[in-house]
Motif scaffolding. Structure first.
Motif, PDB file in Angstrom:
ATOM      1  N   GLU A 106      -1.389  11.769  -7.137  1.00 19.70           N
ATOM      2  CA  GLU A 106      -2.274  10.758  -6.565  1.00 19.70           C
ATOM      3  C   GLU A 106      -2.203   9.543  -7.467  1.00 19.70           C
ATOM      4  N   VAL A 107      -1.683   8.439  -6.924  1.00 17.39           N
ATOM      5  CA  VAL A 107      -1.382   7.258  -7.722  1.00 17.39           C
ATOM      6  C   VAL A 107      -2.164   6.061  -7.186  1.00 17.39           C
ATOM      7  N   ALA A 108      -3.009   5.466  -8.028  1.00 15.01           N
ATOM      8  CA  ALA A 108      -3.745   4.249  -7.686  1.00 15.01           C
ATOM      9  C   ALA A 108      -3.431   3.197  -8.737  1.00 15.01           C
ATOM     10  N   LEU A 109      -2.896   2.053  -8.299  1.00 14.47           N
ATOM     11  CA  LEU A 109      -2.462   1.003  -9.224  1.00 14.47           C
ATOM     12  C   LEU A 109      -3.030  -0.348  -8.805  1.00 14.47           C
ATOM     13  N   MET A 110      -3.423  -1.119  -9.814  1.00  6.69           N
ATOM     14  CA  MET A 110      -3.891  -2.487  -9.580  1.00  6.69           C
ATOM     15  C   MET A 110      -3.496  -3.328 -10.781  1.00  6.69           C
ATOM     16  N   ARG A 135      -3.037  -1.548  -4.879  1.00  8.30           N
ATOM     17  CA  ARG A 135      -3.828  -2.742  -4.649  1.00  8.30           C
ATOM     18  C   ARG A 135      -3.092  -3.953  -5.214  1.00  8.30           C
ATOM     19  N   LEU A 136      -3.752  -5.084  -5.275  1.00 10.09           N
ATOM     20  CA  LEU A 136      -3.097  -6.327  -5.683  1.00 10.09           C
ATOM     21  C   LEU A 136      -2.394  -6.156  -7.027  1.00 10.09           C
ATOM     22  N   GLY A 137      -1.106  -6.475  -7.052  1.00 10.82           N
ATOM     23  CA  GLY A 137      -0.354  -6.405  -8.297  1.00 10.82           C
ATOM     24  C   GLY A 137       0.042  -5.013  -8.720  1.00 10.82           C
ATOM     25  N   GLY A 138      -0.114  -4.018  -7.863  1.00 11.70           N
ATOM     26  CA  GLY A 138       0.289  -2.656  -8.214  1.00 11.70           C
ATOM     27  C   GLY A 138       1.693  -2.364  -7.738  1.00 11.70           C
ATOM     28  N   HIS A 139       2.572  -1.923  -8.622  1.00  9.63           N
ATOM     29  CA  HIS A 139       3.980  -1.703  -8.282  1.00  9.63           C
ATOM     30  C   HIS A 139       4.410  -0.302  -8.717  1.00  9.63           C
TER      31      HIS A 139
END
Length: 213
Positions: A106-110, A135-139
């Motif tokens: 489970e990957v959540a990036l901002m 989210r914004l800016g998550g790569h």
């Protein structure tokens, strides 16, 4: 670890009769251990299938012990977790080298970047589910190898890009299927082979894992 301690992710030996009956959990622990051994190159896929079938059918402690008797138990890494959760804001992180791939991530990036490099990873399962929230800016970058297939049909995205390599031909056996689900509202998802070093490009040396001509 003390000399008499059980190796990681194998059931602790039980004193007494080796014909004692084993539980479902003990069977599952041996199956996981065999999957790690196969991912590390110690067992072929045919040997893995044969031993997994024997482990699931095992009735006694001695039945299970025979399936791992020729494996260096003390050198094997601990088993993969069922789920790895990464919730990251800002910065960069990566999983590279000899890391154990779980069943699910489970990957959540901002405003951050995450690289998952599978070129030397120990594959303990045939399928990896990754639930993504970019989210914004998550790569998110996935560094693949021959036999690793990425499917992003389960991603809904309103912004950002999704770049995947072409699906391999039927002559390439699939070692791992990565199934991406979730959403991207401002980040990129890129799956690519490992990059060549400048001296490799000059000499046209194949990437690690590339097929020989």
């Amino acid at each position: 670890m003390p000399d008499d301690a059980p190796p990681p992710n194998l059931p602790a030996p039980r004193p007494g009769n080796p014909q004692l009956r084993v539980s479902d959990r003990e069977r599952e622990q041996v199956v996981e251990f065999l999957q790690v051994a196969a991912g590390d190159g110690r067992l072929t896929l045919a040997e893995l299938d044969e031993r997994v079938g024997a482990a699931l059918a095992a009735r006694t402690v001695s039945d299970l012990a025979a399936l791992t008797a020729d494996l260096p138990l003390e050198e094997m890494p601990p088993g993969a977790r069922e789920v790895i959760r990464i919730d990251q804001r800002f910065g960069e992180s990566e999983r590279t080298g000899r890391w154990l791939v779980p069943r699910r991530m489970e990957v959540a990036l901002m405003f951050s970047e995450l690289k998952l490099d599978f070129t030397e990873a120990v594959l303990t399962h045939r399928v990896l589910d990754i639930d993504v929230n970019l989210r914004l800016g998550g790569h998110l970058t996935l560094v693949t190898a021959p036999g690793i297939v990425v499917n992003a049909d389960g991603i809904s995205h309103s912004r950002g890009e999704i770049k995947l390599p072409p699906a391999p031909g039927p002559e390439t056996p699939v070692r791992l299927s990565i199934l991406l689900t979730g959403r991207s509202t401002g980040g990129d998802i890129v799956a690519r082979p490992p990059r060549r070093a400048p001296w490799q490009r000059l000499r046209r040396k194949p990437r690690p894992g590339d097929a020989s001509p």
